[in-house]
Scaffold this motif. Structure first.
Motif, PDB file in Angstrom:
ATOM      1  N   GLN A   1      16.376  -5.236  -1.346  1.00 58.68           N
ATOM      2  CA  GLN A   1      14.420  -5.482  -1.433  1.00 58.68           C
ATOM      3  C   GLN A   1      13.945  -4.412  -1.132  1.00 58.68           C
ATOM      4  O   GLN A   1      14.353  -4.080   0.314  1.00 58.68           O
ATOM      5  CB  GLN A   1      14.091  -6.380  -0.131  1.00 58.68           C
ATOM      6  N   PRO A   2      12.882  -3.195  -1.880  1.00 59.33           N
ATOM      7  CA  PRO A   2      12.371  -2.542  -1.795  1.00 59.33           C
ATOM      8  C   PRO A   2      11.198  -2.349  -0.024  1.00 59.33           C
ATOM      9  O   PRO A   2      10.292  -3.588  -0.219  1.00 59.33           O
ATOM     10  CB  PRO A   2      11.784  -1.695  -2.768  1.00 59.33           C
ATOM     11  N   TRP A   3      10.955  -1.412   0.363  1.00 49.57           N
ATOM     12  CA  TRP A   3       9.757  -1.646   1.316  1.00 49.57           C
ATOM     13  C   TRP A   3       9.036   0.216   1.026  1.00 49.57           C
ATOM     14  O   TRP A   3       9.602   0.948   1.233  1.00 49.57           O
ATOM     15  CB  TRP A   3       9.880  -1.628   2.795  1.00 49.57           C
ATOM     16  N   LEU A   4       7.647  -0.456   1.009  1.00 54.94           N
ATOM     17  CA  LEU A   4       6.821   1.138   1.124  1.00 54.94           C
ATOM     18  C   LEU A   4       6.561   1.308   2.778  1.00 54.94           C
ATOM     19  O   LEU A   4       5.769   0.699   2.925  1.00 54.94           O
ATOM     20  CB  LEU A   4       5.384   0.664   0.002  1.00 54.94           C
ATOM     21  N   VAL A   5       6.534   2.213   3.198  1.00 56.54           N
ATOM     22  CA  VAL A   5       5.916   3.341   4.399  1.00 56.54           C
ATOM     23  C   VAL A   5       5.124   4.497   3.815  1.00 56.54           C
ATOM     24  O   VAL A   5       5.624   5.311   2.793  1.00 56.54           O
ATOM     25  CB  VAL A   5       7.238   3.846   5.052  1.00 56.54           C
ATOM     26  N   VAL A   6       4.153   3.994   4.549  1.00 60.51           N
ATOM     27  CA  VAL A   6       2.673   4.855   4.580  1.00 60.51           C
ATOM     28  C   VAL A   6       2.612   6.104   6.034  1.00 60.51           C
ATOM     29  O   VAL A   6       2.300   4.467   6.980  1.00 60.51           O
ATOM     30  CB  VAL A   6       1.427   4.449   4.014  1.00 60.51           C
TER      31      VAL A   6
ATOM     32  N   ARG B   1       3.707  10.797   4.855  1.00 51.55           N
ATOM     33  CA  ARG B   1       4.323  10.324   3.946  1.00 51.55           C
ATOM     34  C   ARG B   1       3.662   8.698   3.149  1.00 51.55           C
ATOM     35  O   ARG B   1       3.138   8.354   3.902  1.00 51.55           O
ATOM     36  CB  ARG B   1       5.998   9.935   4.783  1.00 51.55           C
ATOM     37  N   ALA B   2       4.696   8.805   2.175  1.00 55.65           N
ATOM     38  CA  ALA B   2       4.532   7.959   1.188  1.00 55.65           C
ATOM     39  C   ALA B   2       5.699   7.231   0.676  1.00 55.65           C
ATOM     40  O   ALA B   2       5.889   8.259  -0.469  1.00 55.65           O
ATOM     41  CB  ALA B   2       3.273   7.305   0.153  1.00 55.65           C
ATOM     42  N   ALA B   3       6.400   6.727   0.756  1.00 55.25           N
ATOM     43  CA  ALA B   3       8.184   6.563   0.305  1.00 55.25           C
ATOM     44  C   ALA B   3       8.716   4.864  -0.148  1.00 55.25           C
ATOM     45  O   ALA B   3       8.186   4.234   0.908  1.00 55.25           O
ATOM     46  CB  ALA B   3       8.580   7.280   0.976  1.00 55.25           C
TER      47      ALA B   3
END
Length: 521
Positions: free
Chosen positions: A182-187, A258-260
């Motif tokens: 399960q991917p998540w986006l962190v900003v 950061r946006a990853a």
């Protein structure tokens, strides 16, 4: 240092875990070489929060700058509805001169502060731009080969080099567990605009797209779960990030650092020690992010390992003392990982019915007068009661209990924290008695060799006397749990109790003897 120089400990990796371990060892006068392939700390935020116990550990790291430069105390935790309305709020009051509290951190700033502190420790050298390529173990040393051809003789090596650890690979130790798809986006973003409200952590119960968000003066973090079929590269792109952020703030008022997209793991090394090489932090274990304990668990490793390595390096104990490190830490990591997995099931739920039911429960609880205040007070009191699941000292009375960092009054009337008096040393606390006057010769020798801090503890409003050289402190909060009979509590440098013993204090009971030798040594 040149070819084949000798040190007590080589620490591989100078992230927060390696930096804390090296600083604690340096504070004990241990000769340490820290090796890191990067010349500068990682520039982008990663870990975002630390709990009160870990902030307490950082408070006794030699040379570490005031936390105001890298941490902000959390003042509010919330659960929000999809429309951002609060369902349940726990406010943490400003306690003034209280013990450390949970904090939101700027990890790059923390790493800069740790490296600056290491430079001031005379027995610690930081060597950047270098990697470990080979470890050759002998009976009394490890020969560490670096990528520039340099070789260093070390008594011990500790791999603090992350989840993809080179040290763990060189040891051929499996990294057991699972990785989650399960991917998540962190900003992470900074702003010059005013951030409304106190420093806050919020969980958003939105089955359409689960979200965790954090805010502190000058900075925001958002973590969104990706939906099935979404392209990670597109989601992390400027257009999507701007749209998601725009639901919370004017995107023109923030600068994205950061946006990853990331996935997470629940893995543990099959063993944390092989001979004279040990693992700590993500090199030993990694866990899902949902309770914010990944970095904190690594820093706990450093605190648990540092005093043991220092005593072994100084010849005060045999290397069997190190067996207690994994024996104590592994159950704690296992329990924390299970807690994170359970929290993840709640946070990541996309069940509309389940989410609606949980929102209704929290909304109802939050509407009951006094409930939120009660939860806040309980959370504040819970931290000092923690104890180790498997203390190395075994079944000794109070063994493995965490010493509260209570307020004490000293003879001149000043009020200080107990940690300020103990620093990073052993402590012997006598309840109503002077421990020095109730030690046999072996106990006095043990305390002197470890430069133990000896205190006489008086109950609130009840004076106590002691011989010269023993500090008398009044337990203002009355939380040190004085036994019914005269006794002394022995406190390890990591603030967990070795035990509480009747006086006179017998030196034979003070040595930490693990119940068994761990396998694979």
């Amino acid at each position: 240092m040149g070819d084949s120089d000798s040190v007590d400990v080589v620490v591989v990796g100078c992230g927060p875990v390696g930096g804390v371990l090296a600083a604690l060892l340096g504070g004990h006068g241990v000769r340490v070489l820290v090796v890191d392939p990067e010349h500068e700390p990682h520039p982008r935020p990663r870990a975002a929060s630390l709990d009160a116990e870990v902030m307490r550990i950082l408070g006794r790291v030699p040379g570490l700058a005031d936390p105001d430069s890298w941490a902000t105390t959390v003042r509010r935790s919330r659960v929000l509805a999809p429309d951002h309305r609060p369902l349940f709020t726990v406010d943490v009051p400003d306690g003034g001169e209280t013990a450390p509290q949970p904090a939101l951190i700027d990890q790059p700033a923390l790493e800069v502060a740790l490296r600056a502190g290491l430079s001031a420790l005379p027995t610690v050298e930081l060597r950047t731009g270098r990697s470990v390529v080979e470890l050759e173990q002998g009976d009394d040393r490890v020969l560490v080969s670096l990528d520039d051809g340099t070789r260093v003789r070390a008594g011990w090596v500790v791999g603090c080099d992350g989840a993809s650890s080179t040290v763990r690979r060189l040891l051929d130790v499996p990294y057991e567990g699972v990785s989650f798809p399960q991917p998540w986006l962190v900003v992470d973003a900074t702003t010059d605009a005013e951030v409304p409200g106190p420093p806050t952590v919020s969980f958003v119960l939105d089955p359409r797209r689960p979200l965790v968000t954090m805010s502190r003066p000058g900075a925001y973090r958002w973590e969104w779960m990706l939906l099935p079929g979404e392209d990670p590269e597109r989601v992390a792109g400027e257009t999507t990030v701007r749209s998601l952020v725009g639901a919370w703030v004017d995107p023109d008022t923030v600068r994205v650092r950061r946006a990853a997209v990331f996935t997470f793991h629940a893995r543990t090394a099959a063993r944390w020690r092989r001979g004279r090489v040990l693992l700590a932090g993500d090199a030993a274990h990694s866990m899902p992010p949902f309770v914010g304990q990944g970095l904190g668990s690594g820093i706990r490793d450093a605190a648990s390992l540092a005093w043991r390595l220092a005593q072994v390096a100084r010849g005060l104990d045999g290397d069997e003392l190190l067996d207690g490190y994994e024996r104590e830490r592994r159950p704690d990591v296992r329990a924390t990982t299970l807690m994170a997995l359970r929290a993840g099931r709640v946070v990541q739920s996309r069940s509309r019915f389940g989410s609606a039911l949980l929102r209704a429960v929290l909304r109802t609880a939050g509407a009951v007068p006094g409930v939120e205040t009660f939860v806040s007070r309980r959370a504040q009191r819970a931290q000092p009661a923690r104890r180790l699941a498997r203390p190395a000292a075994g079944s000794r009375p109070d063994a493995g209990r965490l010493l509260p960092d209570t307020r004490v009054r000293v003879r001149d009337g000043d009020v200080v924290r107990l940690d300020d008096l103990l620093a990073d040393r052993w402590g012997v606390l006598g309840y109503g008695v002077d421990p020095r006057a109730h030690m046999d010769a072996a106990a006095r020798e043990w305390a002197a060799a470890r430069r133990a801090v000896v205190l006489t503890v008086a109950e609130p409003g009840r004076p106590a006397t002691a011989d010269a050289g023993c500090t008398v402190v009044e337990d203002l909060d009355g939380v040190l749990r004085a036994p019914r009979r005269p006794a002394a509590t022995v406190v390890r440098p990591d603030r967990f109790l070795l035990g509480t013993f009747p006086v006179p204090l017998d030196g034979n009971v003070l040595h930490v003897r693990p119940a068994h030798r761990e396998r694979g040594r």
